[in-house]
Design a protein around this motif. Sequence first.
Motif, mmCIF file in Angstrom:
data_model
loop_
_atom_site.group_PDB
_atom_site.id
_atom_site.type_symbol
_atom_site.label_atom_id
_atom_site.label_comp_id
_atom_site.label_asym_id
_atom_site.label_seq_id
_atom_site.Cartn_x
_atom_site.Cartn_y
_atom_site.Cartn_z
ATOM 1 N N VAL A 14 0.797 -1.213 0.000
ATOM 2 C CA VAL A 14 0.000 0.000 0.000
ATOM 3 C C VAL A 14 0.836 1.272 0.000
ATOM 4 N N GLY A 15 1.947 1.297 0.742
ATOM 5 C CA GLY A 15 2.731 2.519 0.792
ATOM 6 C C GLY A 15 3.215 2.948 -0.574
ATOM 7 N N PHE A 16 3.722 1.979 -1.338
ATOM 8 C CA PHE A 16 4.230 2.295 -2.673
ATOM 9 C C PHE A 16 3.097 2.536 -3.664
ATOM 10 N N LEU A 17 2.064 1.709 -3.611
ATOM 11 C CA LEU A 17 1.022 1.777 -4.616
ATOM 12 C C LEU A 17 0.108 2.968 -4.438
ATOM 13 N N THR A 18 0.027 3.531 -3.234
ATOM 14 C CA THR A 18 -0.791 4.716 -3.043
ATOM 15 C C THR A 18 -0.424 5.789 -4.044
ATOM 16 N N VAL A 19 0.857 5.951 -4.277
ATOM 17 C CA VAL A 19 1.320 6.957 -5.216
ATOM 18 C C VAL A 19 0.840 6.631 -6.621
ATOM 19 N N CYS A 20 0.875 5.358 -6.992
ATOM 20 C CA CYS A 20 0.432 4.953 -8.322
ATOM 21 C C CYS A 20 -1.059 5.179 -8.486
ATOM 22 N N PHE A 21 -1.839 4.913 -7.425
ATOM 23 C CA PHE A 21 -3.279 5.063 -7.500
ATOM 24 C C PHE A 21 -3.676 6.494 -7.850
ATOM 25 N N ILE A 22 -3.037 7.452 -7.204
ATOM 26 C CA ILE A 22 -3.508 8.820 -7.266
ATOM 27 C C ILE A 22 -2.826 9.631 -8.352
ATOM 28 N N TRP A 216 -9.634 14.434 -0.690
ATOM 29 C CA TRP A 216 -9.238 13.087 -0.269
ATOM 30 C C TRP A 216 -8.325 13.200 0.927
ATOM 31 N N ASP A 217 -8.749 12.652 2.063
ATOM 32 C CA ASP A 217 -7.961 12.674 3.285
ATOM 33 C C ASP A 217 -6.952 11.541 3.236
ATOM 34 N N THR A 218 -5.665 11.853 3.236
ATOM 35 C CA THR A 218 -4.636 10.825 3.063
ATOM 36 C C THR A 218 -4.496 9.927 4.282
ATOM 37 N N ALA A 219 -5.076 10.316 5.428
ATOM 38 C CA ALA A 219 -4.996 9.483 6.636
ATOM 39 C C ALA A 219 -6.214 8.584 6.777
ATOM 40 N N THR A 220 -7.414 9.130 6.574
ATOM 41 C CA THR A 220 -8.655 8.357 6.773
ATOM 42 C C THR A 220 -9.188 7.770 5.484
ATOM 43 N N TRP A 221 -8.696 8.232 4.317
ATOM 44 C CA TRP A 221 -9.152 7.814 2.999
ATOM 45 C C TRP A 221 -10.578 8.286 2.699
ATOM 46 N N GLU A 222 -11.085 9.225 3.501
ATOM 47 C CA GLU A 222 -12.408 9.768 3.227
ATOM 48 C C GLU A 222 -12.383 10.640 1.975
ATOM 49 N N LEU A 236 -18.682 11.186 0.331
ATOM 50 C CA LEU A 236 -18.923 10.233 -0.766
ATOM 51 C C LEU A 236 -18.641 8.807 -0.322
ATOM 52 N N GLY A 237 -17.669 8.622 0.556
ATOM 53 C CA GLY A 237 -17.288 7.292 1.006
ATOM 54 C C GLY A 237 -15.808 7.276 1.321
ATOM 55 N N THR A 238 -15.241 6.086 1.435
ATOM 56 C CA THR A 238 -13.809 5.927 1.656
ATOM 57 C C THR A 238 -13.214 5.163 0.487
ATOM 58 N N GLY A 239 -12.050 5.581 0.082
ATOM 59 C CA GLY A 239 -11.391 4.952 -1.052
ATOM 60 C C GLY A 239 -10.314 5.859 -1.601
ATOM 61 N N TRP A 240 -10.127 5.818 -2.924
ATOM 62 C CA TRP A 240 -9.114 6.647 -3.563
ATOM 63 C C TRP A 240 -9.434 6.794 -5.041
ATOM 64 N N GLY A 251 -16.544 9.149 -10.128
ATOM 65 C CA GLY A 251 -16.180 7.744 -9.960
ATOM 66 C C GLY A 251 -15.002 7.626 -9.014
ATOM 67 N N PHE A 252 -14.898 6.505 -8.320
ATOM 68 C CA PHE A 252 -13.729 6.247 -7.480
ATOM 69 C C PHE A 252 -13.705 4.775 -7.094
ATOM 70 N N LEU A 253 -12.561 4.327 -6.586
ATOM 71 C CA LEU A 253 -12.420 2.979 -6.064
ATOM 72 C C LEU A 253 -12.711 3.026 -4.572
ATOM 73 N N SER A 254 -13.674 2.229 -4.139
ATOM 74 C CA SER A 254 -14.206 2.313 -2.789
ATOM 75 C C SER A 254 -13.724 1.150 -1.935
ATOM 76 N N VAL A 255 -13.397 1.447 -0.667
ATOM 77 C CA VAL A 255 -13.087 0.411 0.310
ATOM 78 C C VAL A 255 -13.886 0.693 1.580
ATOM 79 N N ALA A 256 -14.072 -0.340 2.403
ATOM 80 C CA ALA A 256 -14.795 -0.174 3.654
ATOM 81 C C ALA A 256 -14.027 0.762 4.572
ATOM 82 N N ALA A 257 -14.753 1.624 5.288
ATOM 83 C CA ALA A 257 -14.112 2.601 6.165
ATOM 84 C C ALA A 257 -13.235 1.927 7.212
#
Length: 443
Positions: A14-22, A216-222, A236-240, A251-257
């Motif tokens: 996740v640490g590395f891929l977060t950058v790729c996602f956004i 987009w909150d980088t800590a809570t993913w809200e 809107l939800g949690t995701g990225w 549109g966005f990719l959603s994950v459970a809070a």
Amino acid sequence: MKTVRSGNIFRVLVGFLTVCFIFGVACSDAAPDETVPPGSSEAVEAAPLSTSALAEPTLAVAETAGKNWPTTDALLICDDEAGQQLWQFDAADQTWHDEEASFLSEPGFIAQGMVPIGDEVFIYGILQDETAVPHFQLYAWPDMVDQPMLEADTIYQMLKPTDRLPALTHLYAVQAETPGTIYQLSIAQCQTGSCAFEAVAEMEFLSPDRNQSVLWDTATWELRLENGAAGDSTLLGTGWDPFWLGENRIGFLSVAASNSDLSATQPDLVLWQADSGTELLLTAAQAKEYLGEQGAVDEATEILLFKAGGSPTHPNLVLVTAVDPTQPGTTFLLELNVETGSLRYIPELTGTSLAQLELTADGEFLVVRGDNGVQLYTLGTGEIMEYDQVADGRGYAYLADGGWLLLPAGSTTYFAQPGENVVEAVNLAGQYCTLGAWLAPMP
């Protein structure tokens, strides 16, 4: 949601891929598999290359007669026997000029990229000095070429700006020591002489009319929709990876809070609309079932939705990449029609930028860069244009006004106009060009 059982794979990545996602930054861990069997998309060869070349370093106006040239100025960074050089294309006069930039004469400075900011171009790179630890430098051309606007004692990797980020008020970067943290530079502060990297707590993605934004909150993913004019705020939800398909369509990719660290969930692709709320568009299980029907995966393959993107230009089309986290060299590209719910698998496209889904500013093309050159996937028609003369595909610049693509390719630089199926070649005598930028600020 389905639980990932492969040792909490996303917790590791996740640490590395977060950058790729956004952001648009190459992610080698998500390089596509070039052995995937061919599908049904139609490949279209780019127009034959012009054989016209320059006998002298500067192109005379007379030599452009009968040629189709861009109407936007451009800038190249090239190498010759003296070191790195700047060359500017003057669209009004249809000429090239060698420009002064003293920092490029530094033996240890390696330019990595250029970003147009108003009347300036920010040029950044690494100073590899034999007497010191390599470090990051940022310059502004044409106003600050004698000293850096910023010199950091570590190495930052700048993230390529896209129109999915706000109008250029900030530049963003990551560093190897803290791969899960995104840093920003305030352009205004840099221009007033107080340039410094700061960790980012919240990212803003502006709507097409710039009146609304997704935070987009980088800590809570809200993900929260803010309407500045009305003063409204909607969760809107949690995701990225938020992207706008038009006003009030996100549109966005959603994950459970409860699992916003991505360690125990598979993300879903969702669409939020002001009049109907959130709609589920695609799950990892559905993507896997479809890819299985296409013969691309088998029952044992693990599938995760990795990246999503779209544009108001084609409001019913969403591009999605799926990956097998147990085999980082495998990426699958899908196109989803939001209106009909139909999926299309596009196996012909290869390149690390599938981890980014880099759309051109006009929203008409997906740019795929890789060792085989540059490919453009045309949204709406599914045609693929190939520019294999650009050997490594890394130095290209986005399309400018008029639909021109700038392709520095070593001893030859190409101006390509995909909509008109035109490619023009330029050879600056003795120059080997690797980076380019249009001299017009991004939206």
